[in-house]
Design a protein around this motif. Structure first.
Motif, PDB file in Angstrom:
ATOM      1  N   ASP A 192      -8.040  35.480   9.515  1.00 30.96           N
ATOM      2  CA  ASP A 192      -7.488  36.815   9.712  1.00 30.96           C
ATOM      3  C   ASP A 192      -6.546  36.862  10.908  1.00 30.96           C
ATOM      4  O   ASP A 192      -5.580  37.606  10.910  1.00 30.96           O
ATOM      5  N   ASP A 193      -6.834  36.061  11.924  1.00 31.53           N
ATOM      6  CA  ASP A 193      -5.905  35.911  13.037  1.00 31.53           C
ATOM      7  C   ASP A 193      -5.016  34.717  12.715  1.00 31.53           C
ATOM      8  O   ASP A 193      -5.342  33.583  13.016  1.00 31.53           O
ATOM      9  N   GLY A 194      -3.888  34.963  12.086  1.00 34.41           N
ATOM     10  CA  GLY A 194      -3.017  33.886  11.625  1.00 34.41           C
ATOM     11  C   GLY A 194      -2.435  33.047  12.734  1.00 34.41           C
ATOM     12  O   GLY A 194      -1.922  31.951  12.498  1.00 34.41           O
ATOM     13  N   LYS A 195      -2.514  33.533  13.976  1.00 32.13           N
ATOM     14  CA  LYS A 195      -1.933  32.795  15.090  1.00 32.13           C
ATOM     15  C   LYS A 195      -2.884  31.730  15.638  1.00 32.13           C
ATOM     16  O   LYS A 195      -2.473  30.851  16.378  1.00 32.13           O
ATOM     17  N   ASN A 196      -4.151  31.821  15.271  1.00 33.67           N
ATOM     18  CA  ASN A 196      -5.145  30.903  15.816  1.00 33.67           C
ATOM     19  C   ASN A 196      -5.207  29.641  14.955  1.00 33.67           C
ATOM     20  O   ASN A 196      -6.094  29.469  14.140  1.00 33.67           O
ATOM     21  N   LEU A 197      -4.234  28.750  15.155  1.00 33.12           N
ATOM     22  CA  LEU A 197      -4.162  27.543  14.346  1.00 33.12           C
ATOM     23  C   LEU A 197      -5.152  26.469  14.792  1.00 33.12           C
ATOM     24  O   LEU A 197      -5.242  25.415  14.182  1.00 33.12           O
ATOM     25  N   SER A 198      -5.884  26.732  15.884  1.00 30.96           N
ATOM     26  CA  SER A 198      -6.878  25.758  16.334  1.00 30.96           C
ATOM     27  C   SER A 198      -8.129  25.818  15.458  1.00 30.96           C
ATOM     28  O   SER A 198      -8.918  24.884  15.413  1.00 30.96           O
ATOM     29  N   VAL A 199      -8.324  26.932  14.762  1.00 34.49           N
ATOM     30  CA  VAL A 199      -9.472  27.085  13.874  1.00 34.49           C
ATOM     31  C   VAL A 199      -9.198  26.329  12.581  1.00 34.49           C
ATOM     32  O   VAL A 199      -8.106  26.436  12.026  1.00 34.49           O
ATOM     33  N   PRO A 200     -10.154  25.544  12.065  1.00 24.01           N
ATOM     34  CA  PRO A 200      -9.924  24.807  10.816  1.00 24.01           C
ATOM     35  C   PRO A 200      -9.538  25.748   9.678  1.00 24.01           C
ATOM     36  O   PRO A 200     -10.203  26.744   9.432  1.00 24.01           O
ATOM     37  N   GLN A 201      -8.456  25.445   9.008  1.00 21.86           N
ATOM     38  CA  GLN A 201      -7.996  26.245   7.878  1.00 21.86           C
ATOM     39  C   GLN A 201      -8.053  25.341   6.648  1.00 21.86           C
ATOM     40  O   GLN A 201      -7.087  24.693   6.302  1.00 21.86           O
ATOM     41  N   GLU A 202      -9.182  25.321   6.002  1.00 25.22           N
ATOM     42  CA  GLU A 202      -9.412  24.317   4.968  1.00 25.22           C
ATOM     43  C   GLU A 202      -8.957  24.750   3.581  1.00 25.22           C
ATOM     44  O   GLU A 202      -8.906  25.935   3.259  1.00 25.22           O
ATOM     45  N   VAL A 203      -8.652  23.761   2.765  1.00 19.13           N
ATOM     46  CA  VAL A 203      -8.214  23.994   1.394  1.00 19.13           C
ATOM     47  C   VAL A 203      -9.374  24.562   0.575  1.00 19.13           C
ATOM     48  O   VAL A 203     -10.486  24.039   0.615  1.00 19.13           O
ATOM     49  N   VAL A 204      -9.114  25.632  -0.197  1.00 17.83           N
ATOM     50  CA  VAL A 204     -10.158  26.227  -1.036  1.00 17.83           C
ATOM     51  C   VAL A 204      -9.814  26.134  -2.525  1.00 17.83           C
ATOM     52  O   VAL A 204     -10.653  26.458  -3.369  1.00 17.83           O
TER      53      VAL A 204
ATOM     54  N   PHE B 114      -4.302  20.593 -13.930  1.00 17.38           N
ATOM     55  CA  PHE B 114      -5.586  20.489 -13.233  1.00 17.38           C
ATOM     56  C   PHE B 114      -5.712  21.652 -12.254  1.00 17.38           C
ATOM     57  O   PHE B 114      -4.752  22.002 -11.565  1.00 17.38           O
ATOM     58  N   TYR B 115      -6.925  22.236 -12.198  1.00 16.15           N
ATOM     59  CA  TYR B 115      -7.193  23.288 -11.217  1.00 16.15           C
ATOM     60  C   TYR B 115      -8.657  23.242 -10.834  1.00 16.15           C
ATOM     61  O   TYR B 115      -9.531  23.021 -11.687  1.00 16.15           O
ATOM     62  N   SER B 116      -8.929  23.458  -9.559  1.00 16.89           N
ATOM     63  CA  SER B 116     -10.316  23.534  -9.117  1.00 16.89           C
ATOM     64  C   SER B 116     -10.422  24.331  -7.824  1.00 16.89           C
ATOM     65  O   SER B 116      -9.582  24.194  -6.931  1.00 16.89           O
ATOM     66  N   LEU B 117     -11.460  25.163  -7.752  1.00 16.62           N
ATOM     67  CA  LEU B 117     -11.850  25.760  -6.475  1.00 16.62           C
ATOM     68  C   LEU B 117     -12.584  24.696  -5.680  1.00 16.62           C
ATOM     69  O   LEU B 117     -13.101  23.727  -6.246  1.00 16.62           O
ATOM     70  N   ILE B 118     -12.645  24.873  -4.371  1.00 11.22           N
ATOM     71  CA  ILE B 118     -13.291  23.885  -3.497  1.00 11.22           C
ATOM     72  C   ILE B 118     -14.217  24.612  -2.532  1.00 11.22           C
ATOM     73  O   ILE B 118     -13.820  25.594  -1.888  1.00 11.22           O
ATOM     74  N   SER B 119     -15.440  24.147  -2.431  1.00 12.96           N
ATOM     75  CA  SER B 119     -16.412  24.785  -1.545  1.00 12.96           C
ATOM     76  C   SER B 119     -16.007  24.613  -0.084  1.00 12.96           C
ATOM     77  O   SER B 119     -15.300  23.673   0.272  1.00 12.96           O
ATOM     78  N   LEU B 120     -16.465  25.542   0.753  1.00 12.37           N
ATOM     79  CA  LEU B 120     -16.115  25.527   2.175  1.00 12.37           C
ATOM     80  C   LEU B 120     -16.914  24.472   2.933  1.00 12.37           C
ATOM     81  O   LEU B 120     -18.062  24.191   2.616  1.00 12.37           O
ATOM     82  N   LYS B 121     -16.297  23.929   3.947  1.00  6.21           N
ATOM     83  CA  LYS B 121     -16.948  22.939   4.801  1.00  6.21           C
ATOM     84  C   LYS B 121     -17.217  23.519   6.191  1.00  6.21           C
ATOM     85  O   LYS B 121     -18.321  23.453   6.699  1.00  6.21           O
TER      86      LYS B 121
ATOM     87  N   LYS C 146     -17.966  34.513  -2.941  1.00  5.82           N
ATOM     88  CA  LYS C 146     -18.883  34.291  -4.067  1.00  5.82           C
ATOM     89  C   LYS C 146     -18.278  33.378  -5.137  1.00  5.82           C
ATOM     90  O   LYS C 146     -19.009  32.710  -5.873  1.00  5.82           O
ATOM     91  N   ASP C 147     -16.948  33.344  -5.197  1.00  9.43           N
ATOM     92  CA  ASP C 147     -16.278  32.493  -6.198  1.00  9.43           C
ATOM     93  C   ASP C 147     -16.498  31.008  -5.912  1.00  9.43           C
ATOM     94  O   ASP C 147     -16.371  30.169  -6.810  1.00  9.43           O
ATOM     95  N   LEU C 148     -16.800  30.680  -4.663  1.00  7.91           N
ATOM     96  CA  LEU C 148     -16.970  29.282  -4.272  1.00  7.91           C
ATOM     97  C   LEU C 148     -18.426  28.822  -4.313  1.00  7.91           C
ATOM     98  O   LEU C 148     -18.725  27.679  -3.967  1.00  7.91           O
TER      99      LEU C 148
END
Length: 267
Positions: free
Chosen positions: A25-37, A54-61, A79-81
């Motif tokens: 939500d704070d797009g400026k905080n790039l130090s926080v991991p922004q993982e592929v979903v 090919f398409y797949s959702l990916i669970s959070l780490k 909930k989708d993940l």
């Protein structure tokens, strides 16, 4: 003899890729991991015919939930993940698909997909296929720039869809965006883009940039003035709207008009 040579030629396949990630939500905080979903890709032959998708959702780490911003942009919810496969399993499937078709270059739009994939790779200690995929990612804008002599390359997917005559907004769905990228790539490399639409959208884009750059007045600057002065202001605005002003583009003129209307308000 010639026929034999043709038969021996290998089929050429192209891969187009997109991903969505957990944009905080704070797009400026790039130090926080922004993982592929989610990951989406499509394989085409050299004529642009779709061969496989090919398409797949990916669970959070790292994160405990999908950010509000990510849901707003992509529609993906936490909930989708719940039953989504992990990053390592998904990237293994993608890598297998790339090797199946002998893909050595994976087209994506811009550098953000590669950056976020590399950030996600860092969350996993052991070797996995995410690093293999990241090395193959190639910014399609490089090719589009060469093909269009630098004109069509930096304006974003919505702009490119429009100049290629493809209707609809950008989906922010990894598979659909990958498919759109493939369509744009082949359109520009075959019949080309619509130059009239390009000129129109480029002008609108430049005017919008000029408008934002030239706005000066904010709501707190509003000044209450006499009705007579408001009438005079309205006459000036009417003149400006009907006439071009030397050395002032339409974006700057619109900014000046809106500033006048915001600055002077009636009693």
């Amino acid at each position: 003899m010639i026929f034999d040579k043709i038969k021996k030629q290998k089929n050429i396949y192209h891969c187009f890729y997109d991903s969505e990630f957990n944009a905080y939500d704070d797009g400026k905080n790039l130090s926080v991991p922004q993982e592929v979903v989610s990951m989406g890709l499509c394989i085409t032959n050299d004529k642009g015919v779709m061969i496989e998708k090919f398409y797949s959702l990916i669970s959070l780490k790292a994160a405990k939930r999908i950010s509000y911003r990510c849901t707003e942009i992509t529609g993906i919810k936490t909930k989708d993940l719940k039953d989504a496969e992990g990053f390592e399993k998904v990237t293994a499937k993608v890598a297998k698909l790339l090797k199946k078709y002998g893909i050595t270059k994976v087209y994506c739009y811009g550098l953000e997909d590669k950056r976020i994939l590399e950030k996600t790779n860092e969350l996993y200690d052991k070797k996995h296929n995410g690093r293999y995929i990241a090395k193959l990612l190639y910014d399609v804008r490089t090719d589009l720039k060469k093909k269009t002599r630098g004109k069509v390359s930096e304006q974003g997917l919505p702009f490119l869809k429009s100049v290629c005559g493809f209707e609809g907004a950008v989906a922010h769905d990894a598979l659909q965006d990958a498919i759109d990228l493939a369509r744009i790539y082949y359109k520009i490399n075959t019949t080309g883009y619509d130059e009239k639409i390009y000129e129109k959208l480029t002008k609108e884009r430049e005017e919008l940039i000029s408008y934002k750059r030239n706005r000066r007045i904010k709501e707190e600057n509003a000044t209450v003035v006499s009705n007579e002065l408001v009438r005079n202001k309205n006459k000036l605005v009417e003149y400006l709207e009907k006439n071009s002003i030397p050395h002032m583009d339409e974006g700057a003129k619109r900014a000046f008009i809106d500033d006048l209307n915001l600055l002077f308000i009636g009693e």
